[in-house]
Scaffold this motif. Structure first.
Motif, PDB file in Angstrom:
ATOM      1  N   VAL A   1      18.505  11.045   7.655  1.00  0.00           N
ATOM      2  CA  VAL A   1      18.160  11.604   8.959  1.00  0.00           C
ATOM      3  C   VAL A   1      17.066  10.786   9.631  1.00  0.00           C
ATOM      4  O   VAL A   1      17.173  10.422  10.807  1.00  0.00           O
ATOM      5  CB  VAL A   1      17.722  13.081   8.833  1.00  0.00           C
ATOM      6  CG1 VAL A   1      17.264  13.628  10.182  1.00  0.00           C
ATOM      7  CG2 VAL A   1      18.857  13.921   8.275  1.00  0.00           C
ATOM      8  N   ALA A   2      16.019  10.461   8.876  1.00  0.00           N
ATOM      9  CA  ALA A   2      14.863   9.789   9.486  1.00  0.00           C
ATOM     10  C   ALA A   2      15.241   8.427  10.070  1.00  0.00           C
ATOM     11  O   ALA A   2      14.819   8.086  11.174  1.00  0.00           O
ATOM     12  CB  ALA A   2      13.736   9.649   8.466  1.00  0.00           C
TER      13      ALA A   2
ATOM     14  N   GLU B   1       7.418   3.272  12.491  1.00  0.00           N
ATOM     15  CA  GLU B   1       6.592   4.319  13.124  1.00  0.00           C
ATOM     16  C   GLU B   1       7.478   5.469  13.599  1.00  0.00           C
ATOM     17  O   GLU B   1       7.133   6.639  13.464  1.00  0.00           O
ATOM     18  CB  GLU B   1       5.845   3.768  14.361  1.00  0.00           C
ATOM     19  CG  GLU B   1       4.912   2.600  14.094  1.00  0.00           C
ATOM     20  CD  GLU B   1       3.562   3.033  13.538  1.00  0.00           C
ATOM     21  OE1 GLU B   1       3.348   4.239  13.366  1.00  0.00           O
ATOM     22  OE2 GLU B   1       2.735   2.131  13.270  1.00  0.00           O
ATOM     23  N   ARG B   2       8.629   5.130  14.150  1.00  0.00           N
ATOM     24  CA  ARG B   2       9.539   6.170  14.630  1.00  0.00           C
ATOM     25  C   ARG B   2      10.146   6.940  13.464  1.00  0.00           C
ATOM     26  O   ARG B   2      10.333   8.158  13.531  1.00  0.00           O
ATOM     27  CB  ARG B   2      10.637   5.548  15.504  1.00  0.00           C
ATOM     28  CG  ARG B   2      10.102   4.981  16.825  1.00  0.00           C
ATOM     29  CD  ARG B   2      11.041   5.317  17.977  1.00  0.00           C
ATOM     30  NE  ARG B   2      12.326   4.631  17.835  1.00  0.00           N
ATOM     31  CZ  ARG B   2      12.548   3.371  18.205  1.00  0.00           C
ATOM     32  NH1 ARG B   2      11.571   2.668  18.756  1.00  0.00           N
ATOM     33  NH2 ARG B   2      13.732   2.835  18.044  1.00  0.00           N
ATOM     34  N   VAL B   3      10.437   6.230  12.386  1.00  0.00           N
ATOM     35  CA  VAL B   3      10.951   6.881  11.182  1.00  0.00           C
ATOM     36  C   VAL B   3       9.925   7.912  10.682  1.00  0.00           C
ATOM     37  O   VAL B   3      10.268   9.052  10.368  1.00  0.00           O
ATOM     38  CB  VAL B   3      11.260   5.841  10.076  1.00  0.00           C
ATOM     39  CG1 VAL B   3      11.573   6.520   8.744  1.00  0.00           C
ATOM     40  CG2 VAL B   3      12.403   4.925  10.497  1.00  0.00           C
ATOM     41  N   ALA B   4       8.659   7.506  10.637  1.00  0.00           N
ATOM     42  CA  ALA B   4       7.588   8.397  10.156  1.00  0.00           C
ATOM     43  C   ALA B   4       7.518   9.672  10.991  1.00  0.00           C
ATOM     44  O   ALA B   4       7.290  10.768  10.467  1.00  0.00           O
ATOM     45  CB  ALA B   4       6.250   7.662  10.172  1.00  0.00           C
TER      46      ALA B   4
ATOM     47  N   VAL C   1      10.312  17.585  -3.102  1.00  0.00           N
ATOM     48  CA  VAL C   1      10.372  16.262  -2.471  1.00  0.00           C
ATOM     49  C   VAL C   1       8.953  15.700  -2.451  1.00  0.00           C
ATOM     50  O   VAL C   1       8.047  16.341  -1.918  1.00  0.00           O
ATOM     51  CB  VAL C   1      10.907  16.354  -1.023  1.00  0.00           C
ATOM     52  CG1 VAL C   1      10.874  14.985  -0.343  1.00  0.00           C
ATOM     53  CG2 VAL C   1      12.317  16.934  -0.991  1.00  0.00           C
ATOM     54  N   PHE C   2       8.776  14.543  -3.047  1.00  0.00           N
ATOM     55  CA  PHE C   2       7.489  13.864  -2.942  1.00  0.00           C
ATOM     56  C   PHE C   2       7.576  12.879  -1.788  1.00  0.00           C
ATOM     57  O   PHE C   2       8.399  11.964  -1.800  1.00  0.00           O
ATOM     58  CB  PHE C   2       7.142  13.131  -4.239  1.00  0.00           C
ATOM     59  CG  PHE C   2       6.820  14.067  -5.367  1.00  0.00           C
ATOM     60  CD1 PHE C   2       5.622  14.781  -5.367  1.00  0.00           C
ATOM     61  CD2 PHE C   2       7.718  14.265  -6.404  1.00  0.00           C
ATOM     62  CE1 PHE C   2       5.324  15.673  -6.384  1.00  0.00           C
ATOM     63  CE2 PHE C   2       7.422  15.151  -7.433  1.00  0.00           C
ATOM     64  CZ  PHE C   2       6.221  15.857  -7.421  1.00  0.00           C
ATOM     65  N   TYR C   3       6.732  13.108  -0.800  1.00  0.00           N
ATOM     66  CA  TYR C   3       6.703  12.225   0.363  1.00  0.00           C
ATOM     67  C   TYR C   3       5.522  11.273   0.217  1.00  0.00           C
ATOM     68  O   TYR C   3       4.359  11.691   0.283  1.00  0.00           O
ATOM     69  CB  TYR C   3       6.586  13.040   1.650  1.00  0.00           C
ATOM     70  CG  TYR C   3       6.562  12.175   2.894  1.00  0.00           C
ATOM     71  CD1 TYR C   3       7.718  11.556   3.348  1.00  0.00           C
ATOM     72  CD2 TYR C   3       5.378  11.960   3.596  1.00  0.00           C
ATOM     73  CE1 TYR C   3       7.708  10.748   4.476  1.00  0.00           C
ATOM     74  CE2 TYR C   3       5.349  11.151   4.725  1.00  0.00           C
ATOM     75  CZ  TYR C   3       6.517  10.546   5.158  1.00  0.00           C
ATOM     76  OH  TYR C   3       6.508   9.738   6.268  1.00  0.00           O
ATOM     77  N   LEU C   4       5.815  10.010  -0.034  1.00  0.00           N
ATOM     78  CA  LEU C   4       4.753   9.025  -0.214  1.00  0.00           C
ATOM     79  C   LEU C   4       4.328   8.507   1.146  1.00  0.00           C
ATOM     80  O   LEU C   4       5.070   7.783   1.806  1.00  0.00           O
ATOM     81  CB  LEU C   4       5.230   7.896  -1.130  1.00  0.00           C
ATOM     82  CG  LEU C   4       5.543   8.359  -2.557  1.00  0.00           C
ATOM     83  CD1 LEU C   4       5.964   7.206  -3.441  1.00  0.00           C
ATOM     84  CD2 LEU C   4       4.345   9.060  -3.187  1.00  0.00           C
ATOM     85  N   GLU C   5       3.147   8.941   1.542  1.00  0.00           N
ATOM     86  CA  GLU C   5       2.682   8.658   2.895  1.00  0.00           C
ATOM     87  C   GLU C   5       1.856   7.379   2.935  1.00  0.00           C
ATOM     88  O   GLU C   5       0.891   7.228   2.183  1.00  0.00           O
ATOM     89  CB  GLU C   5       1.837   9.834   3.386  1.00  0.00           C
ATOM     90  CG  GLU C   5       1.522   9.773   4.855  1.00  0.00           C
ATOM     91  CD  GLU C   5       0.998  11.118   5.355  1.00  0.00           C
ATOM     92  OE1 GLU C   5       1.613  11.679   6.272  1.00  0.00           O
ATOM     93  OE2 GLU C   5      -0.009  11.611   4.798  1.00  0.00           O
ATOM     94  N   ILE C   6       2.260   6.482   3.824  1.00  0.00           N
ATOM     95  CA  ILE C   6       1.541   5.209   3.963  1.00  0.00           C
ATOM     96  C   ILE C   6       1.600   4.779   5.428  1.00  0.00           C
ATOM     97  O   ILE C   6       2.637   4.932   6.083  1.00  0.00           O
ATOM     98  CB  ILE C   6       2.144   4.129   3.018  1.00  0.00           C
ATOM     99  CG1 ILE C   6       1.273   2.863   3.001  1.00  0.00           C
ATOM    100  CG2 ILE C   6       3.594   3.798   3.376  1.00  0.00           C
ATOM    101  CD1 ILE C   6       1.586   1.919   1.851  1.00  0.00           C
ATOM    102  N   ALA C   7       0.492   4.270   5.944  1.00  0.00           N
ATOM    103  CA  ALA C   7       0.481   3.776   7.322  1.00  0.00           C
ATOM    104  C   ALA C   7       1.270   2.464   7.363  1.00  0.00           C
ATOM    105  O   ALA C   7       1.270   1.700   6.392  1.00  0.00           O
ATOM    106  CB  ALA C   7      -0.949   3.542   7.780  1.00  0.00           C
ATOM    107  N   THR C   8       1.932   2.222   8.487  1.00  0.00           N
ATOM    108  CA  THR C   8       2.788   1.036   8.609  1.00  0.00           C
ATOM    109  C   THR C   8       2.007  -0.252   8.319  1.00  0.00           C
ATOM    110  O   THR C   8       2.497  -1.134   7.626  1.00  0.00           O
ATOM    111  CB  THR C   8       3.412   0.976  10.008  1.00  0.00           C
ATOM    112  OG1 THR C   8       4.060   2.229  10.242  1.00  0.00           O
ATOM    113  CG2 THR C   8       4.439  -0.129  10.109  1.00  0.00           C
ATOM    114  N   LYS C   9       0.785  -0.314   8.824  1.00  0.00           N
ATOM    115  CA  LYS C   9       0.004  -1.551   8.617  1.00  0.00           C
ATOM    116  C   LYS C   9      -0.269  -1.798   7.125  1.00  0.00           C
ATOM    117  O   LYS C   9      -0.263  -2.937   6.667  1.00  0.00           O
ATOM    118  CB  LYS C   9      -1.296  -1.530   9.431  1.00  0.00           C
ATOM    119  CG  LYS C   9      -2.305  -0.479   8.999  1.00  0.00           C
ATOM    120  CD  LYS C   9      -3.656  -0.706   9.661  1.00  0.00           C
ATOM    121  CE  LYS C   9      -4.660   0.416   9.483  1.00  0.00           C
ATOM    122  NZ  LYS C   9      -4.748   1.105   8.196  1.00  0.00           N
ATOM    123  N   ASP C  10      -0.488  -0.708   6.374  1.00  0.00           N
ATOM    124  CA  ASP C  10      -0.722  -0.872   4.931  1.00  0.00           C
ATOM    125  C   ASP C  10       0.575  -1.239   4.208  1.00  0.00           C
ATOM    126  O   ASP C  10       0.570  -2.047   3.277  1.00  0.00           O
ATOM    127  CB  ASP C  10      -1.299   0.423   4.346  1.00  0.00           C
ATOM    128  CG  ASP C  10      -2.660   0.754   4.942  1.00  0.00           C
ATOM    129  OD1 ASP C  10      -3.480  -0.184   5.072  1.00  0.00           O
ATOM    130  OD2 ASP C  10      -2.897   1.926   5.278  1.00  0.00           O
TER     131      ASP C  10
END
Ligand code: Z5A
Ligand code: MG
Length: 212
Positions: free
Chosen positions: A106-107, A161-164, A133-142
């Motif tokens: 979906v994303a 960014e849009r996927v996030a 569901v484990f959502y591994l959150e990371i900023a795009t720049k990282d």
């Protein structure tokens, strides 16, 4: 059909944007299950080994073009073709750990122009629903500073960014948001303890169906 005396397996999914460490954490959790004598199986989506998976692989590598709706349905079909195996494993007491699942589907499609989340969810409606569901959150720049970012079709900062943003819309109570910037062992400990706490609760419960 449910349930040998030991109960069913647990269904775990890892999700998130690129390079958050999903595959790394998946493997660490699978290894933990194995070393503690739990029955476990590991799935990755897309499964690039099947006929459907081969066309997805070629598309992701930019070796072929597919219409956006059509490729969305292929990603979904690639999950459905694994369902008989997954449900059988779960019912027989084997836990199943999945590296990406319907939420990725979906994303990544809803991040494209002209798609809405409702349409994107429909083909995956009714799939086995993960217990967590484990959502591994990371900023795009990282994420971009990690190894080999940028080799495949969707690996562009603006698209990620849009996927996030779509992932944010999909989050529900069964999700744990994990800060993916920390040391991988620390992340593993957090995931492990969450799974252990959950195991006893789900063992004798029915597996649910996604988005129904
Ligand atoms: N896609 C879709 O469009 N529709 C669908 O239905 C599905 C998928 C299922 C292929 O996915 C693409 O398909 C993906 C979504 C789309 N497109 N994009 N973009 P994939 O899963 O095959 O993608 P991948 O190539 O495996 O990348 P990945 O999964 O995004 O990476 P990851 O698994 O999250 O990260 P990793 O491989 O574990 O780690 C990345 C690097 O960081 C590696 O060098 C690690 O050693 C390092 N790493 C990991 N953890 C850490 C920590 N904690 N600290 C520092 N460094 C770390
Ligand atoms: Mg991966």
């Amino acid at each position: 059909s449910l349930l040998s005396r030991k109960g069913r397996g647990i269904l775990v999914a890892f999700e998130g944007c690129d390079r958050g460490g999903k595959s790394t954490q998946c493997k660490m959790l699978v290894d933990y299950f194995k070393t503690t004598g739990r029955d476990v199986a590991h799935f990755s989506f897309p499964d690039r080994t099947t006929i459907i998976g081969q066309s997805i692989d070629s598309y992701l590598q930019g070796k072929s073009e597919l219409e956006d709706h059509a490729v969305h349905l292929l990603f979904s079909a690639n999950r459905w073709e694994a369902v008989p195996k997954i449900t059988q494993l779960i019912e027989r007491g084997t836990s199943v750990i999945m590296d990406r699942y319907a939420f990725s589907g979906v994303a990544f499609t809803a991040a494209k122009k002209g798609f809405d989340v409702t349409w994107c969810k429909y083909p995956d409606r009714g799939l086995p629903c993960p217990d967590i569901v484990f959502y591994l959150e990371i900023a795009t720049k990282d994420a971009m500073s990690r190894a080999s970012f940028g080799n495949e079709r969707y690996e562009k900062a603006e698209f990620q960014e849009r996927v996030a943003k779509v992932y944010k819309e999909l989050k529900s109570d069964d999700w744990r948001v994990v800060d993916a910037l920390r040391d991988m062992n620390e992340i593993h400990e957090e995931i492990k303890s969450t799974v252990i706490k959950l195991e006893d609760n789900v063992k004798y419960s029915e597996l649910k169906n996604l988005w129904t």
